[in-house]
Design a protein around this motif. Sequence first.
Motif, PDB file in Angstrom:
ATOM      1  N   ILE A   1       0.880  -1.179   0.000  1.00  0.00           N
ATOM      2  CA  ILE A   1       0.000   0.000   0.000  1.00  0.00           C
ATOM      3  C   ILE A   1       0.910   1.219   0.000  1.00  0.00           C
ATOM      4  CG2 ILE A   1      -1.856   1.252   1.174  1.00  0.00           C
ATOM      5  CD1 ILE A   1      -2.562  -1.301   2.677  1.00  0.00           C
ATOM      6  N   LYS A   2       0.585   2.189  -0.867  1.00  0.00           N
ATOM      7  CA  LYS A   2       1.434   3.385  -0.967  1.00  0.00           C
ATOM      8  C   LYS A   2       1.158   4.337   0.202  1.00  0.00           C
ATOM      9  CE  LYS A   2       2.137   3.459  -5.928  1.00  0.00           C
ATOM     10  NZ  LYS A   2       0.935   3.125  -6.719  1.00  0.00           N
ATOM     11  N   VAL A   3       2.137   5.211   0.471  1.00  0.00           N
ATOM     12  CA  VAL A   3       2.041   6.076   1.659  1.00  0.00           C
ATOM     13  C   VAL A   3       0.914   7.116   1.569  1.00  0.00           C
ATOM     14  CG1 VAL A   3       4.499   5.807   2.156  1.00  0.00           C
ATOM     15  CG2 VAL A   3       3.728   7.825   0.899  1.00  0.00           C
ATOM     16  N   ASP A   4       0.420   7.388   0.353  1.00  0.00           N
ATOM     17  CA  ASP A   4      -0.656   8.383   0.248  1.00  0.00           C
ATOM     18  C   ASP A   4      -2.045   7.735   0.143  1.00  0.00           C
ATOM     19  OD1 ASP A   4      -0.375   7.333  -2.272  1.00  0.00           O
ATOM     20  OD2 ASP A   4      -0.258   9.265  -3.315  1.00  0.00           O
ATOM     21  N   GLN A   5      -2.099   6.398   0.247  1.00  0.00           N
ATOM     22  CA  GLN A   5      -3.408   5.714   0.176  1.00  0.00           C
ATOM     23  C   GLN A   5      -3.958   5.568   1.600  1.00  0.00           C
ATOM     24  OE1 GLN A   5      -1.887   2.290  -2.112  1.00  0.00           O
ATOM     25  NE2 GLN A   5      -3.198   2.969  -3.806  1.00  0.00           N
ATOM     26  N   LEU A   6      -4.393   6.690   2.154  1.00  0.00           N
ATOM     27  CA  LEU A   6      -4.734   6.727   3.580  1.00  0.00           C
ATOM     28  C   LEU A   6      -5.862   5.773   3.942  1.00  0.00           C
ATOM     29  CD1 LEU A   6      -4.428  10.490   4.611  1.00  0.00           C
ATOM     30  CD2 LEU A   6      -2.668   8.836   4.017  1.00  0.00           C
ATOM     31  N   GLU A   7      -6.892   5.704   3.103  1.00  0.00           N
ATOM     32  CA  GLU A   7      -8.043   4.847   3.436  1.00  0.00           C
ATOM     33  C   GLU A   7      -7.631   3.373   3.450  1.00  0.00           C
ATOM     34  OE1 GLU A   7     -10.957   5.659   4.580  1.00  0.00           O
ATOM     35  OE2 GLU A   7     -10.813   7.842   4.275  1.00  0.00           O
ATOM     36  N   LYS A   8      -6.769   2.993   2.518  1.00  0.00           N
ATOM     37  CA  LYS A   8      -6.301   1.600   2.472  1.00  0.00           C
ATOM     38  C   LYS A   8      -5.428   1.288   3.676  1.00  0.00           C
ATOM     39  CE  LYS A   8      -6.443   0.461  -2.399  1.00  0.00           C
ATOM     40  NZ  LYS A   8      -5.705   0.198  -3.605  1.00  0.00           N
ATOM     41  N   LEU A   9      -4.604   2.248   4.071  1.00  0.00           N
ATOM     42  CA  LEU A   9      -3.754   2.041   5.252  1.00  0.00           C
ATOM     43  C   LEU A   9      -4.629   1.885   6.498  1.00  0.00           C
ATOM     44  CD1 LEU A   9      -0.985   4.673   4.404  1.00  0.00           C
ATOM     45  CD2 LEU A   9      -0.656   2.180   4.519  1.00  0.00           C
ATOM     46  N   LEU A  10      -5.664   2.715   6.579  1.00  0.00           N
ATOM     47  CA  LEU A  10      -6.581   2.642   7.721  1.00  0.00           C
ATOM     48  C   LEU A  10      -7.264   1.278   7.768  1.00  0.00           C
ATOM     49  CD1 LEU A  10      -8.236   4.031  10.018  1.00  0.00           C
ATOM     50  CD2 LEU A  10      -9.899   4.671   8.252  1.00  0.00           C
ATOM     51  N   ALA A  11      -7.773   0.835   6.616  1.00  0.00           N
ATOM     52  CA  ALA A  11      -8.462  -0.464   6.575  1.00  0.00           C
ATOM     53  C   ALA A  11      -7.512  -1.576   6.991  1.00  0.00           C
ATOM     54  CB  ALA A  11      -9.009  -0.720   5.165  1.00  0.00           C
ATOM     55  N   PHE A  12      -6.260  -1.502   6.527  1.00  0.00           N
ATOM     56  CA  PHE A  12      -5.281  -2.529   6.889  1.00  0.00           C
ATOM     57  C   PHE A  12      -5.049  -2.543   8.401  1.00  0.00           C
ATOM     58  CE2 PHE A  12      -1.057  -3.957   7.989  1.00  0.00           C
ATOM     59  CZ  PHE A  12      -0.991  -5.176   7.337  1.00  0.00           C
ATOM     60  N   ALA A  13      -4.891  -1.359   8.979  1.00  0.00           N
ATOM     61  CA  ALA A  13      -4.599  -1.271  10.420  1.00  0.00           C
ATOM     62  C   ALA A  13      -5.777  -1.803  11.241  1.00  0.00           C
ATOM     63  CB  ALA A  13      -4.297   0.183  10.808  1.00  0.00           C
ATOM     64  N   LEU A  14      -6.997  -1.484  10.795  1.00  0.00           N
ATOM     65  CA  LEU A  14      -8.179  -1.960  11.531  1.00  0.00           C
ATOM     66  C   LEU A  14      -8.323  -3.474  11.395  1.00  0.00           C
ATOM     67  CD1 LEU A  14     -10.706   0.904  10.603  1.00  0.00           C
ATOM     68  CD2 LEU A  14      -9.760   0.439  12.880  1.00  0.00           C
ATOM     69  N   GLU A  15      -8.155  -3.972  10.178  1.00  0.00           N
ATOM     70  CA  GLU A  15      -8.347  -5.415   9.950  1.00  0.00           C
ATOM     71  C   GLU A  15      -7.290  -6.269  10.642  1.00  0.00           C
ATOM     72  OE1 GLU A  15      -8.439  -5.823   5.674  1.00  0.00           O
ATOM     73  OE2 GLU A  15     -10.255  -4.574   5.627  1.00  0.00           O
ATOM     74  N   ASN A  16      -6.091  -5.720  10.776  1.00  0.00           N
ATOM     75  CA  ASN A  16      -4.990  -6.513  11.313  1.00  0.00           C
ATOM     76  C   ASN A  16      -4.682  -6.234  12.775  1.00  0.00           C
ATOM     77  OD1 ASN A  16      -3.710  -8.184   8.936  1.00  0.00           O
ATOM     78  ND2 ASN A  16      -4.370  -6.199   8.132  1.00  0.00           N
ATOM     79  N   GLY A  17      -5.539  -5.479  13.437  1.00  0.00           N
ATOM     80  CA  GLY A  17      -5.361  -5.224  14.861  1.00  0.00           C
ATOM     81  C   GLY A  17      -4.029  -4.557  15.187  1.00  0.00           C
ATOM     82  N   ILE A  18      -3.670  -3.554  14.382  1.00  0.00           N
ATOM     83  CA  ILE A  18      -2.398  -2.835  14.618  1.00  0.00           C
ATOM     84  C   ILE A  18      -2.514  -2.023  15.907  1.00  0.00           C
ATOM     85  CG2 ILE A  18      -0.853  -1.052  13.692  1.00  0.00           C
ATOM     86  CD1 ILE A  18      -0.771  -3.702  12.105  1.00  0.00           C
ATOM     87  N   ASP A  19      -1.515  -2.198  16.795  1.00  0.00           N
ATOM     88  CA  ASP A  19      -1.545  -1.497  18.088  1.00  0.00           C
ATOM     89  C   ASP A  19      -0.869  -0.128  18.022  1.00  0.00           C
ATOM     90  OD1 ASP A  19      -2.641  -3.731  19.763  1.00  0.00           O
ATOM     91  OD2 ASP A  19      -0.876  -4.729  18.921  1.00  0.00           O
TER      92      ASP A  19
END
Length: 424
Positions: free
Chosen positions: A46-64
């Motif tokens: 995921i590229k650094v400017d794809q904020l929505e994709k980064l958010l979805a990844f963090a939520l789905e993967n339980g990023i602390d």
Amino acid sequence: MKVLVIGGGGREHALVWKIAQSPLVEKVYCAPGNPGIADLAENVPIKVDQLEKLLAFALENGIDLTVVGPEQPLSLGIVDLFKEHGLKIFGPRKDAAIIEASKAFSKDLMQKYGVPTAAYGVFTEIAAAEEFIDRTGVPIVVKADGLAAGKGVIIAQTRAEAMEAVTDMLSGNAFGAAGSRVVIEEFLTGEEASFLAITDGTVILPLASAQDHKAIYDGDQGPNTGGMGAYSPAPVVTAEVHEIAMREVLRRTVDGMAAEGRPYQGVLYAGLMVRDGQVKTLEFNARFGDPECQPLLMRMKSDIVPVLLAVANGDLSGLSLEWHQQATVCVVMAAEGYPGEIRSGDAIEGLEAAAVLDGVYVFHAGTTMKDQRCVTNGGRVLGVTASGENVQAAIDRAYKAVSCITWPGVQYRRDIGKKAIGRI
Ligand code: AMP
Ligand code: GLY
């Protein structure tokens, strides 16, 4: 805990390297990462400017905890977005990241809160800029207001050069919208230092001192780059300079940002010009410097994760950072043509030979995998970083590693760290 690092350069490789050593961390992800990072973390495409994709990844993967490397996602508001969704993230909000995203904002802030800096003017019209240039004389410095990857600063030696830079920027030919406003300022002389601190908006925890090498060629010749090498500690930052920088630059800026209703949380990087013990601020960055981050994190003795987490929670009180006595040096190996048009896709030879050397770590920046080989894929390709019992020992080790590595057209400076030797 699970940590996500955002970015894919040398700075992010160093962050991943340091974070992965923490006993608090069970897994590190990096978006988008690079082939070097892949040894330590799971790269996420995921590229650094794809904020929505980064958010979805963090939520789905339980990023602390998410740690943001580059300025672009910060100025797009990634911290605001993640916080709105209850995620912990290290970095300033958009309205605070403006300290880097707009040079006009940062100069006005410095002036308002008494942070020492060069005399300047902000212009959108050529005629007013011309008048300021004539009044100030040359050399003079012309800066695009917005983000320009460290390349939006022209040191003009003649009136004609200054006017050309102003005209190019204001007409939108150079740097697009980032250049639609220019800051023009007095030319300062002295020695530069990178002064970084981690802050929660109140408490300021300075990092060890560092020095970058901005120009492409030895002896600080040629055009500026994102940085061709760095080392720590930097003897130009004496105890007195450190004290002045903390009191007049960091304290006033952090308090000023709070007073403006833009509390600053994250790393605040002050680019300083030091001359005869006097300190002036050249610029602020809203992130770790690249390549300064590489030697700084190699020298950091403390676990960085509790500090990053404390800032994400908004309370740094009671925390401190310890440093190894050893010096560290990072030599950037760049592609042919950098900082202009670069050549890429060349196979990098010698990475294994460098990796086995004592006290050496090769951080990847512009690399990628092609046909199972690591090839060049950017301007700054590698940050060869070494520690040693003093700067000279670290320099010797870093250059020994550099001499193992090659590709067609490789370029690097031969004098990284030399200024420190001159002072000892
Ligand atoms: P900045 O991005 O504003 O730090 O500028 C990039 C580089 O340009 C700095 O690291 C300095 O090497 C140089 N520079 C910026 N402003 C000045 C100034 N006022 N006088 C001399 N050099 C400057
Ligand atoms: N090395 C300078 C910077 O990161 O802006």
